[in-house]
Design a protein around this motif. Structure first.
Motif, PDB file in Angstrom:
ATOM      1  N   LYS A   1       2.556  -0.589  -0.583  1.00 49.60           N
ATOM      2  CA  LYS A   1       3.402   0.559  -0.258  1.00 49.60           C
ATOM      3  C   LYS A   1       2.604   1.641   0.461  1.00 49.60           C
ATOM      4  N   ALA A   2       1.356   1.823   0.073  1.00 52.33           N
ATOM      5  CA  ALA A   2       0.513   2.821   0.739  1.00 52.33           C
ATOM      6  C   ALA A   2       0.256   2.425   2.190  1.00 52.33           C
ATOM      7  N   ARG A   3       0.024   1.150   2.420  1.00 55.45           N
ATOM      8  CA  ARG A   3      -0.202   0.677   3.789  1.00 55.45           C
ATOM      9  C   ARG A   3       1.046   0.873   4.646  1.00 55.45           C
ATOM     10  N   LEU A   4       2.203   0.578   4.067  1.00 55.74           N
ATOM     11  CA  LEU A   4       3.450   0.762   4.808  1.00 55.74           C
ATOM     12  C   LEU A   4       3.686   2.244   5.105  1.00 55.74           C
ATOM     13  N   ALA A   5       3.404   3.095   4.125  1.00 59.35           N
ATOM     14  CA  ALA A   5       3.606   4.532   4.310  1.00 59.35           C
ATOM     15  C   ALA A   5       2.694   5.070   5.408  1.00 59.35           C
ATOM     16  N   SER A   6       1.461   4.564   5.467  1.00 58.75           N
ATOM     17  CA  SER A   6       0.550   5.041   6.510  1.00 58.75           C
ATOM     18  C   SER A   6       1.013   4.575   7.886  1.00 58.75           C
ATOM     19  N   LYS A   7       1.608   3.386   7.963  1.00 58.68           N
ATOM     20  CA  LYS A   7       2.144   2.915   9.247  1.00 58.68           C
ATOM     21  C   LYS A   7       3.358   3.740   9.658  1.00 58.68           C
TER      22      LYS A   7
ATOM     23  N   SER B   1       9.569 -10.883   3.937  1.00 55.29           N
ATOM     24  CA  SER B   1      10.427 -10.712   5.112  1.00 55.29           C
ATOM     25  C   SER B   1      10.721  -9.237   5.359  1.00 55.29           C
ATOM     26  N   ALA B   2      10.968  -8.491   4.287  1.00 52.33           N
ATOM     27  CA  ALA B   2      11.243  -7.059   4.425  1.00 52.33           C
ATOM     28  C   ALA B   2      10.022  -6.330   4.973  1.00 52.33           C
ATOM     29  N   ILE B   3       8.844  -6.729   4.514  1.00 54.23           N
ATOM     30  CA  ILE B   3       7.609  -6.101   4.998  1.00 54.23           C
ATOM     31  C   ILE B   3       7.402  -6.421   6.475  1.00 54.23           C
TER      32      ILE B   3
ATOM     33  N   PHE C   1      11.497   1.044   5.901  1.00 60.45           N
ATOM     34  CA  PHE C   1      10.469   1.395   4.920  1.00 60.45           C
ATOM     35  C   PHE C   1      11.065   1.422   3.520  1.00 60.45           C
ATOM     36  N   ARG C   2      12.248   2.022   3.393  1.00 53.45           N
ATOM     37  CA  ARG C   2      12.895   2.085   2.080  1.00 53.45           C
ATOM     38  C   ARG C   2      13.233   0.691   1.572  1.00 53.45           C
ATOM     39  N   ALA C   3      13.714  -0.177   2.458  1.00 48.69           N
ATOM     40  CA  ALA C   3      14.062  -1.542   2.059  1.00 48.69           C
ATOM     41  C   ALA C   3      12.815  -2.315   1.619  1.00 48.69           C
ATOM     42  N   ALA C   4      11.737  -2.185   2.383  1.00 49.10           N
ATOM     43  CA  ALA C   4      10.498  -2.889   2.043  1.00 49.10           C
ATOM     44  C   ALA C   4       9.914  -2.352   0.738  1.00 49.10           C
ATOM     45  N   SER C   5       9.939  -1.040   0.592  1.00 47.75           N
ATOM     46  CA  SER C   5       9.413  -0.421  -0.619  1.00 47.75           C
ATOM     47  C   SER C   5      10.213  -0.854  -1.844  1.00 47.75           C
ATOM     48  N   SER C   6      11.517  -0.921  -1.684  1.00 50.48           N
ATOM     49  CA  SER C   6      12.381  -1.358  -2.778  1.00 50.48           C
ATOM     50  C   SER C   6      12.100  -2.808  -3.159  1.00 50.48           C
TER      51      SER C   6
END
Length: 78
Positions: free
Chosen positions: A69-75, A30-32, A44-49
């Motif tokens: 996490k890498a995919r989220l960071a690139s987005k 859900s966070a992602i 991003f911080r919530a999803a990463s956590s």
């Protein structure tokens, strides 16, 4: 159903653990999804956590956590 007391206890614990693991994995997903719908630093911080928590509990493999996490960071960078 098991007849031995320890087997009964293990079966009950397995159900509890499965529910806990499913809830945590669902919260991670859900966070992602929330981040993907509206990419910003806070989400991003919530999803990463949540990914890190799932990794530390053994719900997902460390390589999957790193990849996610890498995919989220690139987005976030786009």
């Amino acid at each position: 159903m098991a007849n031995i007391k320890s087997a009964i206890k293990r079966a009950e614990l397995n159900v509890k653990q499965n529910n806990r693991n499913s809830a945590q994995k669902s919260a991670m997903r859900s966070a992602i999804k929330a981040f993907e719908a509206n990419p910003n630093e806070e989400l991003f911080r919530a999803a990463s956590s949540s990914i890190d928590k799932a990794k530390s509990k053994g719900l997902i493999h460390k390589n999957k956590a790193s990849r996610d996490k890498a995919r989220l960071a690139s987005k976030l960078a786009k």
